[in-house]
Design an enzyme around this catalytic site. Structure first.
Site, short mmCIF file in Angstrom:
data_model
loop_
_atom_site.label_atom_id
_atom_site.label_comp_id
_atom_site.label_asym_id
_atom_site.label_seq_id
_atom_site.Cartn_x
_atom_site.Cartn_y
_atom_site.Cartn_z
N TYR A 153 -6.08 49.61 -5.47
CA TYR A 153 -6.57 48.45 -4.72
C TYR A 153 -8.10 48.45 -4.71
CZ TYR A 153 -6.50 45.03 -0.83
OH TYR A 153 -6.66 43.92 -0.02
N LYS A 157 -10.25 45.50 -6.44
CA LYS A 157 -11.10 44.63 -5.63
C LYS A 157 -12.58 44.76 -6.01
CE LYS A 157 -7.87 42.62 -3.08
NZ LYS A 157 -7.61 41.17 -3.16
P1 NAD Z 1 0.32 38.47 2.44
O1 NAD Z 1 1.24 39.51 1.88
O2 NAD Z 1 0.65 37.87 3.77
O3 NAD Z 1 0.14 37.29 1.40
C1 NAD Z 1 0.00 37.52 0.03
C2 NAD Z 1 0.79 36.43 -0.72
O4 NAD Z 1 0.56 36.62 -2.12
C3 NAD Z 1 2.30 36.55 -0.48
O5 NAD Z 1 2.83 35.29 -0.09
C4 NAD Z 1 2.84 36.99 -1.84
O6 NAD Z 1 4.16 36.50 -2.12
C5 NAD Z 1 1.81 36.42 -2.79
N1 NAD Z 1 1.79 37.10 -4.07
C6 NAD Z 1 1.90 38.43 -4.29
N2 NAD Z 1 1.91 38.68 -5.61
C7 NAD Z 1 1.80 37.49 -6.23
C8 NAD Z 1 1.76 37.09 -7.59
N3 NAD Z 1 1.86 37.99 -8.58
N4 NAD Z 1 1.63 35.78 -7.88
C9 NAD Z 1 1.56 34.84 -6.89
N5 NAD Z 1 1.61 35.17 -5.58
C10 NAD Z 1 1.73 36.47 -5.25
O7 NAD Z 1 -1.08 39.18 2.48
P2 NAD Z 1 -2.54 38.65 2.87
O8 NAD Z 1 -3.12 39.69 3.73
O9 NAD Z 1 -2.52 37.25 3.31
O10 NAD Z 1 -3.25 38.78 1.45
C11 NAD Z 1 -4.05 37.75 0.88
C12 NAD Z 1 -5.25 38.39 0.20
O11 NAD Z 1 -6.07 39.00 1.20
C13 NAD Z 1 -4.91 39.49 -0.80
O12 NAD Z 1 -5.71 39.33 -1.96
C14 NAD Z 1 -5.29 40.76 -0.08
O13 NAD Z 1 -5.63 41.80 -0.97
C15 NAD Z 1 -6.47 40.27 0.74
N6 NAD Z 1 -6.84 41.10 1.88
C16 NAD Z 1 -6.00 41.24 2.94
C17 NAD Z 1 -6.38 42.04 4.02
C18 NAD Z 1 -5.47 42.23 5.22
O14 NAD Z 1 -5.78 43.09 6.07
N7 NAD Z 1 -4.39 41.48 5.37
C19 NAD Z 1 -7.62 42.68 4.00
C20 NAD Z 1 -8.45 42.52 2.90
C21 NAD Z 1 -8.05 41.72 1.86
#
Ligand code: NAD
Length: 249
Positions: A153, A157
């Site tokens: 990850y 990133k």
């Molecule tokens: P989440 O799991 O709620 O949402 C992620 C979505 O991406 C899901 O609906 C999933 O089905 C979809 N997805 C996964 N693989 C996929 C693919 N191959 N093609 C299309 N869709 C796909 O998680 P989130 O926290 O909302 O994540 C969104 C972004 O935020 C991500 O890039 C994650 O790395 C980033 N992020 C999240 C956090 C956190 O604490 N939640 C922190 C930093 C960064």
């Protein structure tokens, strides 16, 4: 300045968490929304919650033909793409470099980095033809520091941060901007459903504990709407922490 009337926003990972909040926020700001997710049902739910100005496209962003079909569907339906939110991503269990399986490494890189590239690569020709466009990538605190997630990850990133800067540099003169948000811990499916490697978690726990509070997905969506808007017209290549000050400590 946050008026997206007549604009088209393509959001990946729109079925859950930050992506769903982005889809709803861009729709509230007037945009037509293409809600992409690998999970067809959740993408459909987001589009249904928006109404007639949105539609869902199930697609796996790590698969080139799936991405081609996604961008085709968006342009066929709405004729243009003004905003791309490269948001879909997956966790890596926080496994450390010696412990992570090669299979998990490859999947995380394929979705989080190559997926971000594939969608960008497919959308850019349309933005270049229009002479305008705004891309907002969802990176992470793990995109600028070594101790906020596991090996895959973190590497992926960091790659998203590099790609953000490269796209910003490459197309500034063509009217295309590209910025990234770095969410701190946010209450989404990723936070609640992920399974965690205990060795990695034990090492990372003190760093994570520095995060003072957990954000709501809407706070990430607000930042994305701003970066895509006219109010941010001279902001290009910015890597923006949205973490309540976590990275400032
Ligand atoms: P989440 O799991 O709620 O949402 C992620 C979505 O991406 C899901 O609906 C999933 O089905 C979809 N997805 C996964 N693989 C996929 C693919 N191959 N093609 C299309 N869709 C796909 O998680 P989130 O926290 O909302 O994540 C969104 C972004 O935020 C991500 O890039 C994650 O790395 C980033 N992020 C999240 C956090 C956190 O604490 N939640 C922190 C930093 C960064």
């Amino acid at each position: 300045m946050n008026n997206f009337d007549g604009r088209v926003a393509l959001i990946t990972g729109a079925g859950s968490g930050i992506g769903r909040a982005m889809a709803l926020a861009f729709a509230r700001a007037g945009a037509h929304v293409v809600a992409c997710d690998i999970d067809p049902n959740s993408a459909k739910q987001t589009a249904a919650d928006i109404g007639d100005t949105a539609f869902a496209v199930p697609a796996d962003i790590s698969d080139e033909s799936s991405v081609t079909a996604l961008v085709h569907a968006a342009v066929n339906a709405f004729g243009r793409i003004d905003v791309l939110c490269n948001n879909a991503g997956i966790m890596d269990t926080m496994a450390l470099p010696a412990d992570i399986s090669v299979e998990l490494w490859q999947r995380v890189l394929a979705v989080n980095l190559t997926g971000t590239f594939l969608v960008t690569h497919a959308v850019l020709p349309h933005m270049l033809k229009q002479g305008s466009g705004a891309i907002v990538n969802t990176a992470s605190e793990a995109g600028i520091r070594g101790g906020a997630a596991g090996a895959a990850y973190t590497a992926a990133k960091h790659g998203v941060v590099g790609l953000t800067r490269n796209v910003a540099w490459a197309y500034a003169k063509e009217g295309i901007r590209c910025n990234a948000i770095l969410p701190g811990p946010t209450m989404t499916g990723m936070a609640t459903n992920a399974t965690f490697d205990q060795t990695g978690m034990a090492r990372l726990a003190p760093v994570l504990a520095l995060g003072e509070s957990i954000a709501q997905p809407e706070q990430m969506a607000d930042a994305a709407v701003f970066l895509a808007s006219e109010a941010a017209s001279f902001i290009n290549g910015a890597i923006v922490p949205v973490d309540g000050g976590w990275s400032a400590a």
